[in-house]
Motif scaffolding. Structure first.
Motif, short mmCIF file in Angstrom:
data_model
loop_
_atom_site.label_atom_id
_atom_site.label_comp_id
_atom_site.label_asym_id
_atom_site.label_seq_id
_atom_site.Cartn_x
_atom_site.Cartn_y
_atom_site.Cartn_z
N ALA A 8 -19.17 -11.61 33.14
CA ALA A 8 -19.01 -11.87 31.70
C ALA A 8 -19.43 -13.28 31.35
N LEU A 9 -19.43 -14.19 32.33
CA LEU A 9 -19.88 -15.56 32.11
C LEU A 9 -21.26 -15.72 32.72
N ALA A 10 -22.27 -15.92 31.88
CA ALA A 10 -23.64 -16.12 32.37
C ALA A 10 -23.70 -17.40 33.17
N ARG A 11 -24.54 -17.40 34.20
CA ARG A 11 -24.62 -18.54 35.09
C ARG A 11 -26.05 -19.01 35.29
N VAL A 26 -25.78 -3.52 28.25
CA VAL A 26 -24.70 -2.71 27.68
C VAL A 26 -23.41 -3.53 27.70
N LEU A 27 -23.16 -4.18 28.82
CA LEU A 27 -22.09 -5.18 28.89
C LEU A 27 -22.75 -6.55 28.73
N ARG A 28 -22.19 -7.39 27.90
CA ARG A 28 -22.85 -8.65 27.55
C ARG A 28 -22.21 -9.83 28.30
N SER A 29 -23.07 -10.70 28.80
CA SER A 29 -22.64 -11.96 29.38
C SER A 29 -22.72 -13.05 28.32
N VAL A 30 -21.73 -13.92 28.31
CA VAL A 30 -21.69 -15.02 27.34
C VAL A 30 -22.46 -16.21 27.92
N ARG A 31 -23.45 -16.69 27.19
CA ARG A 31 -24.25 -17.84 27.59
C ARG A 31 -23.70 -19.10 26.92
N LEU A 32 -23.26 -20.06 27.72
CA LEU A 32 -22.71 -21.30 27.19
C LEU A 32 -23.83 -22.30 26.90
N PRO A 33 -23.56 -23.29 26.05
CA PRO A 33 -24.59 -24.28 25.71
C PRO A 33 -24.78 -25.37 26.77
#
Length: 341
Positions: free
Chosen positions: A164-167, A52-59
């Motif tokens: 919010a920041l995917a790890r 429902v709340l999205r985490s941003v996945r970095l490259p």
């Protein structure tokens, strides 16, 4: 001597912190607030798990460093040590931070001489070590600035609760002396999240004190002081037996004061709130006794430093096996995501 925990001049925050770690009792009203806090933070974690709340996945791989307790545990020295280790291994790491204590809100990549009043004291200290740093309230957006600048690993400083920041790797830093206090959630105790959260982190780093099974030991080592005026270095032992003013605006000032006393210094304590913005007059103590402060505080006092002001640099020392395992986990991130090595 340690500050009193009751009486005039003692703040509510100081009384609560003392109670968390065994001196006095927490007020009755902290229990329902801790229950509400636990419900709200648990709901937030659940919303991220359900998407429902999205985490941003970095490259690029993301390493998050944080803690479970309110206050300082030694995250910044560890962040610098990890960044330096990764650079020696051929990576181009960058550090993302919220910039707590600064006025900056929009994402920004720090230049060579950032202003701590704008971007915060800890980002300035990390940037001074030669590492690329970006700050901003929206950490994913700030992290993207690091990637655009050529960084291939992002280290999130104090980011354990910022979902919010995917790890890809999580590191929890623990104060080895105080551990988790009474083990209760804020404000009844020092915990930002329940102790069960430890089971999901990749590494538990124990800063000083007694190392529990499964913890990685870390020591903060110093031994030198540096003049804020001309940059000259002297052994800390030169001040042994002397009265010195010790200034600390960090999460746990007593750790700094105790480290000076362990070297034989006669410490006059001057604790300030974490991330405090110093004014010149606050450090005028009416004598010429040496004033010693942490590196985090020195970056905020450089502009009006006096000849008898010194900073006490420390570095985080950890087993080589920890850096080897961290490197191995970072290298496996593309494979876990289904990409090429």
């Amino acid at each position: 001597m340690p500050r009193p925990t009751e009486g005039p001049g003692v703040t509510l925050a100081e009384r609560l912190e003392s109670a968390w770690y065994g001196v006095g009792r927490t007020p009755w009203w902290t229990a329902p607030l801790a229950l509400l806090y636990g419900v709200l933070t648990g709901l937030r974690r659940a919303l991220y798990r359900m998407g429902v709340l999205r985490s941003v996945r970095l490259p690029v791989p993301v390493v998050v460093i944080g803690n479970l307790t309110a206050g300082g545990t030694g995250k910044t020295p560890l962040t610098i040590a990890i960044a330096e280790s990764l650079r020696r291994r051929g990576y181009r790491p960058g550090v993302v931070s919220r910039g707590y204590g600064g006025s900056q809100r929009e994402p920004v990549l720090l230049g060579e001489s950032p202003d701590p009043a704008v971007v915060g004291d800890e980002p300035c200290l990390i940037r001074a070590s030669g590492v690329a740093v970006a700050v901003g309230r929206e950490r994913p957006a700030a992290a993207k600035l690091l990637i655009e600048a050529g960084c291939d690993v992002v280290i999130a400083d104090d980011g354990l609760q910022h979902y919010a920041l995917a790890r890809d790797v999580e590191i929890c830093v623990i104060d080895g002396v105080r551990r988790f206090g009474n083990g209760r959630l804020l404000p009844a105790g020092p915990l930002r999240e329940p102790l069960s959260r430890l089971a999901r982190v990749d590494f538990r780093i124990c800063n000083g004190g007694a190392v529990a099974p499964g913890d990685v030991p870390m020591q903060l080592q110093g031994g030198q002081v540096r003049s804020l005026v001309d940059g000259q270095h002297r052994p800390l032992a030169d001040f042994a037996g002397q009265d010195v003013h010790a200034v600390a605006a960090i999460g746990h000032p007593q750790r700094f004061f105790a480290s000076l006393r362990s070297q034989g210094l006669q410490v006059i304590e001057h604790p300030f709130p974490d991330h405090h913005a110093f004014a010149r007059d606050e450090l005028s103590f009416g004598d010429d006794k040496p004033v010693l402060m942490t590196e985090k505080d020195a970056v905020k006092c450089q502009a009006f430093a006096q000849p008898h002001w010194w900073t006490v640099p420390v570095r985080a020392v950890l087993p080589q096996a920890f850096f080897d395992e961290l490197d191995d986990r970072i290298r496996k991130v593309p494979a876990r995501r289904g990409g090429a090595h």
